[in-house]
Each structure stands twice: as C-alpha cells, then as structure tokens.
Design an enzyme around this catalytic site. Structure first.
Site, PDB file in Angstrom:
ATOM      1  N   MET A  62      10.789  14.323 -29.188  1.00 32.33           N
ATOM      2  CA  MET A  62      11.563  14.965 -28.129  1.00 32.33           C
ATOM      3  C   MET A  62      11.310  16.460 -28.215  1.00 32.33           C
ATOM      4  O   MET A  62      11.545  17.075 -29.258  1.00 32.33           O
ATOM      5  CB  MET A  62      13.056  14.640 -28.305  1.00 32.33           C
ATOM      6  CG  MET A  62      13.963  15.323 -27.325  1.00 32.33           C
ATOM      7  SD  MET A  62      15.644  14.629 -27.314  1.00 32.33           S
ATOM      8  CE  MET A  62      16.025  14.488 -29.037  1.00 32.33           C
ATOM      9  N   ARG A  88      22.287  11.372 -30.475  1.00 30.23           N
ATOM     10  CA  ARG A  88      23.530  11.929 -31.011  1.00 30.23           C
ATOM     11  C   ARG A  88      24.298  10.891 -31.815  1.00 30.23           C
ATOM     12  O   ARG A  88      24.805  11.200 -32.898  1.00 30.23           O
ATOM     13  CB  ARG A  88      24.372  12.505 -29.871  1.00 30.23           C
ATOM     14  CG  ARG A  88      23.839  13.830 -29.391  1.00 30.23           C
ATOM     15  CD  ARG A  88      24.576  14.416 -28.207  1.00 30.23           C
ATOM     16  NE  ARG A  88      24.074  15.770 -27.955  1.00 30.23           N
ATOM     17  CZ  ARG A  88      24.456  16.540 -26.958  1.00 30.23           C
ATOM     18  NH1 ARG A  88      25.356  16.098 -26.082  1.00 30.23           N
ATOM     19  NH2 ARG A  88      23.953  17.751 -26.802  1.00 30.23           N
ATOM     20  N   TYR A 136      21.215  19.896 -35.377  1.00 32.42           N
ATOM     21  CA  TYR A 136      20.303  19.366 -34.348  1.00 32.42           C
ATOM     22  C   TYR A 136      20.970  18.312 -33.470  1.00 32.42           C
ATOM     23  O   TYR A 136      22.026  17.802 -33.786  1.00 32.42           O
ATOM     24  CB  TYR A 136      18.967  18.891 -34.925  1.00 32.42           C
ATOM     25  CG  TYR A 136      18.916  17.822 -35.993  1.00 32.42           C
ATOM     26  CD1 TYR A 136      19.786  16.756 -36.054  1.00 32.42           C
ATOM     27  CD2 TYR A 136      17.889  17.866 -36.947  1.00 32.42           C
ATOM     28  CE1 TYR A 136      19.657  15.770 -37.010  1.00 32.42           C
ATOM     29  CE2 TYR A 136      17.746  16.886 -37.905  1.00 32.42           C
ATOM     30  CZ  TYR A 136      18.636  15.832 -37.935  1.00 32.42           C
ATOM     31  OH  TYR A 136      18.499  14.856 -38.888  1.00 32.42           O
ATOM     32  N   GLU A 137      20.323  18.055 -32.326  1.00 34.39           N
ATOM     33  CA  GLU A 137      20.864  17.197 -31.250  1.00 34.39           C
ATOM     34  C   GLU A 137      22.192  17.719 -30.712  1.00 34.39           C
ATOM     35  O   GLU A 137      23.088  16.948 -30.364  1.00 34.39           O
ATOM     36  CB  GLU A 137      21.016  15.745 -31.728  1.00 34.39           C
ATOM     37  CG  GLU A 137      19.730  15.083 -32.123  1.00 34.39           C
ATOM     38  CD  GLU A 137      18.628  15.208 -31.082  1.00 34.39           C
ATOM     39  OE1 GLU A 137      18.950  15.353 -29.892  1.00 34.39           O
ATOM     40  OE2 GLU A 137      17.445  15.191 -31.462  1.00 34.39           O
ATOM     41  N   GLY A 138      22.321  19.023 -30.658  1.00 33.71           N
ATOM     42  CA  GLY A 138      23.563  19.636 -30.184  1.00 33.71           C
ATOM     43  C   GLY A 138      24.461  19.928 -31.367  1.00 33.71           C
ATOM     44  O   GLY A 138      24.920  19.013 -32.057  1.00 33.71           O
TER      45      GLY A 138
END
Length: 569
Positions: free
Chosen positions: A161, A294, A427-429
């Site tokens: 990603m 997430r 990571y991932e928000g």
C-alpha cells in the site's frame, strides 16, 4: 524465543464470547463448521509454533538489506513465507472465485494474531497482501482481478500500500505523485513514496503496489486522488512476470524495531499502472484496504502482547529473588509481579475479544448486507486498532519490567517486543486519528451505533446479576457513565472539543467493552481462572473509566490555554 499460539483461547472466545455460531449459521459462511474451525486453528498453531516463531530473533539480529537494487530478507524468512503461502493462508478469507477459502474474517483475525505473536516482522507481508486482495475484490475491473487476484491469493505475488510521501503523512490530500494517461488503458506513474512496508523483497516472484496518485487537472485534496495498481514486474499475456517496470527502491529505513520487515523508499519513474476503481475515487478504494489493515494492525498489537506476556511469565516462573509472602520460590510469589502479569493477561483478553467482535461484525455485514452490522463494524474498527496496539505497547513494556534488569539486556528478547510493537500505534492511522475518527465520523449517526453497543453491555449486566451480582452492578454503572459521556460529546457544537478528548473516550469505550467480554467469559466458565481474571479486571482496569471520561469531557480549552511558544516565561 519460545511462543505457543493461544489456540485454546481462540476456541473459547469464538464459542462463548463472540459467538461464531451466529456467523456460520449464515449461508455465506455455512462451510465453516465446528470441525473446520477447529482444524484451521490447530493448523495455524502448528505453523506459528514450529516454523514462524523461530524466525523472530533472526529478523532482529539479521535485518533486511538492500543489495545492488534488490532487498534481501532475513535468514529463514523466504522459507517461512512459503509455508504461509503453501498453506493457503493468504486466501483464508478471499473469494473462492479466485482461489480463496471464503471463510470468515473472524478466523483470519485469529490467523493474523498468531502470526504476529510468532514473528511480526514477517507477518506484515501477508497482512498487506490480504488487504490488497480485499481492495481489488471490491474495486478492480474484471481484467485486473483475473490477472492479479489468483497470484496474490496463492502468495506467488505480494501486495503493498503506497500512500505516504515526504510531505504527505496523515494529510493524505497533500499527495503529489502524478499519473499520466498513456492512451492505451494504462497510466505512467511518477513520484516518490516513503514508509512502504515490504515494498521489495526476495520471498516471492513479484511485488504489486497500490499507489495513490493524482491525474492531470484533478482537484486538490483527497477528492483528487486516484488509485493505481503498479507491479514491480509487468506480466505478459499469460500473467508471467516478464519485463521490469519503472519501480525502484531508493533506500531502506533504519528503524527502532521490526528489522526483518523491509520499509522502503519507493521511486516511480513513469512506471506503468492501471486504474483501480473510478478516477478520483482513490480514497474510497484505498479505505477498503486501510480498514482491513486497521483491524489487522490492532491484531498485531495483541499478538505481540501475547508473546511478551508468555515471555515474561516464563521468566517469572524461573526467577528467584527474595522471600515471598506465599512461600513460592520464584518471583511469582511477589504481589507486584502478580499485579503486572495479571494486568497483562486481563488486557490481552479484553483487546482480543474486541478485535474478534469487530471481525464478527464485518462477517455479519458481508453475510447479511445489514446496515446495522456495517455501522457496528465501522464503530469498532478504530477501537480495535487503537486499544489493540496500546495494549501491545503497554504489555511489552510491562514485560521488560517483570524481567527487571535483564529486561534491558537484548539477549533475553524482552526489549525486542517493545521495539517491534511501538510503530503499530502510528501506522495505518495514528491512534490519535483513530480517536478523532471515532468521535467525528463514527458519531455522525447521532450516536446510534454507540448506543446500540452500550445497550448490549447493559443486557450483559442484566443477564449476569444472579451469578456475579457485584460485577454486574459495576458493569451497569459503567454503561450509564459511558452513555452520559457519549451524550456530552454529541452535544458539543465545536468539533474540536470532541477531538480534545477523543483518545480517552476511545479508551473508555474499550474499557467497558472489555469488562463486558470478561463477564461473558466468567458466565461461561464460572469457576477457575476465567472468573478470577474477570474480577481482577473489574478491580484494577475498569476503575480507570471515571478518569478517562473526565478527560474526554474536559474540552479543548485547557489544551489551547497553553502557549508552547512562551516556554520558560
């Protein structure tokens, strides 16, 4: 670094707490019979214990390296990845149309946690492929699906990603990578991406990148972003990787932990890519992958927490130091050591149950198409991500403390868990973004999803009043406090007052959900450790709720009263 996959724990949770029977009663997941579930969990356990766990230390001591433009992975990682791929585990939840098993995401969540506990640095590779598979299933053209999905599902190719750029981290709308129409259905992608996990490697024959880029004349911000699939090697007419694409690895990041996971700076120089989804629909398509990731990242935190707990418990059983009140010869006889280990175990249970509950909601939404299940899954996703990773960090840190001085000696392995898990809250928000998402987007329904979950907590409390009256009353009171806190947030006209307390509110919600799941477990097994662990959680963790809700309702004023430019005045 010994690790035992918690197979029996998953069996118990799926049967008594999360209710997998509700999922397998649907037509979509009816093939996930109890025998199938049992066999899958056992096989995953064997894989993790025997093949993946021995790679944990290798990845830390012998990091991935960039050699002559090619990333070489840690010793044993290629064989470990092949074992995961050959077992069919990348396609556990993928559609059978492209070679997947089509089984519930709830089982895939168990798979990801156990792989993470065994070796998080390696688990990141299949996790990203799983997310890409889901994104392509939902948004790609039939032509793209036919070429890429069978290879990703089989594990012959892996996925990544590509969002982040040097100037565009959490602000994804600042992405500057460009896409130019080649006139033949393909696009030329030019730009640089950073922090690309497993962006290159030697464990599979091709790496497939999902890249956010901006078409000419696209509007600024996230609305102008499109998503493209860009392989490292361009496949020929038969789908065989044939010609190199304009994709190179500039460098590898030198990180705090996860040394076996190559984190790449990627350069795209007119690389050939194909549009996934509609033009300027990149964020919608990418969010399919991000939401999957997430939940997966929250699960990573729980997996590392489990491994760190097992490591600390094994050390405590052997370590002798001082006299203990119970007469036990190891440090397990000391009250404070028991406090640490008990708190670790109680939080792992709570976080694991929340993650499985989130996965179950996603499964039920897919099986039924219910908007209510979709709203529940959406609400639980930021909680599962943030609380799972916070638990991983806290448990790994506590594991070092249990080891005492030996905890900071690298040879014991305790410190590696801290270093490896720390990034999962970023990571991932980041977990701050998860909190903002919860009190912003996820409360935009007027609190309907939140109040539905709170009502379930109340129902659990009512059902437990005969067997566990004190805890049932405490859970009921906690639900009322959480309801009032939710109502306060909904009443704020200034969204920043919500954001200021979003992280403690998310944790408050997790605390109450954790108490609910502990009480359900105690009802299913009222004697022994289940009830004892539940009582410990109610005595030590649930009382945090009052302080968390007070923080959640303090508003933005106290934060903005500080002048950070006048420090020292």
């Amino acid at each position: 670094m010994p690790y035992t996959a918690p197979v029996s724990e998953f069996k118990f949770l799926l049967e008594h707490v999360v209710d997998i029977a509700q999922i397998t009663a649907t037509e979509r997941f009816c093939e996930a019979t109890p025998d199938v579930v049992d066999a899958i969990l056992r096989e995953i356990g064997h894989l993790c214990d025997g093949i993946i766990a021995p790679l944990q230390r290798e990845g830390d001591l012998h990091p991935a390296a960039l050699e002559n433009g090619v990333v070489r992975t840690s010793p044993g990682f290629a064989a470990g990845y092949r074992a995961i791929a050959e077992g069919g585990w990348l396609g556990l939840s993928a559609s059978p149309e492209h070679g997947g098993m089509g089984l519930p995401l709830t089982l895939n969540t168990a798979l990801n946690e156990m792989l993470s506990g065994a070796c998080l640095a390696l688990q990141l590779c299949p996790l990203l492929s799983q997310g890409q598979i889901e994104a392509l299933e939902h948004h790609a053209s039939d032509e793209i699906k036919a070429v890429y999905l069978p290879k990703l599902v089989s594990g012959e190719w892996t996925g990544t990603m590509n969002l982040t750029e040097p100037q565009a981290g959490s602000d994804v709308g600042a992405v500057q990578t460009r896409a130019r129409d080649n006139g033949d259905g393909s696009f030329a992608i030019t730009g640089q991406k950073i922090y690309i996990t497993w962006g290159d490697h030697d464990v599979a024959e091709n790496v497939v990148h999902l890249v956010l880029a901006r078409l000419p004349d696209a509007p600024t911000g996230t609305r102008g972003l499109s998503l493209f699939i860009v392989p490292k090697w361009l496949p020929d007419a038969d789908g065989v990787p044939d010609a190199p694409n304009g994709v190179t690895v500039v460098s590898l990041e030198h990180k705090l932990g996860l040394h076996g996971s190559p984190t790449c700076v990627m350069q795209y120089d007119g690389a050939t890519g194909w549009l996934v989804g509609a033009p300027q629909g990149g964020m919608a398509a990418m969010f399919t992958m991000m939401n999957n990731a997430r939940l997966g990242v929250g699960t990573q935190g729980i997996g590392v927490a489990e491994a760190a707990f097992q490591h600390a418990l094994a050390y405590a059983r052997d370590r002798r130091q001082g006299r203990t009140p119970s007469g036990e010869r190891s440090i397990l006889g000391h009250a404070d050591v028991r406090r640490m280990l008990g708190g670790m175990q109680a939080d792992i249970f709570a976080a694991r149950a929340i993650a499985l509950s989130c996965a179950a909601a996603i499964d039920m939404q897919q099986a039924t198409g219910s908007a209510e299940w979709a709203a529940r899954a959406a609400f639980l996703t930021p909680i599962a991500k943030a609380f799972g990773t916070d638990t991983g960090i806290a448990v790994a840190n506590e594991g070092v403390q249990v080891h005492g001085g030996m905890g900071v000696i690298e040879e014991t392995g305790a410190a590696q868990f801290c270093r490896d898990v720390r990034v999962t809250a970023i990571y991932e928000g980041t977990n701050g973004i998860q909190g903002m998402d919860l009190v912003g987007r996820k409360l935009s329904d007027g609190g309907e999803a939140a109040f539905s979950l709170i009502k379930e907590v109340e129902d659990t409390a009512r059902a437990a009043r005969d067997a566990f009256s004190a805890e049932a009353e405490a859970l009921w009171d906690a639900a009322q406090s959480l309801r009032e806190g939710t109502e306060w947030l909904l009443a704020q006209d200034d969204l920043n007052d919500r954001f200021a307390g979003s992280v403690p509110f998310l944790r408050a919600f997790a605390r109450v959900l954790g108490a609910q799941f502990h009480l359900r477990a105690a009802q299913a097994a009222p004697r022994g450790n289940r009830a004892a662990l539940m009582r410990l959680y109610f005595a030590q963790q649930l009382p945090e709720l009052g302080g968390l809700l007070a923080q959640a309702q303090s508003g933005a004023g106290p934060l903005y009263a500080l002048d950070f430019h006048a420090q020292g005045d």
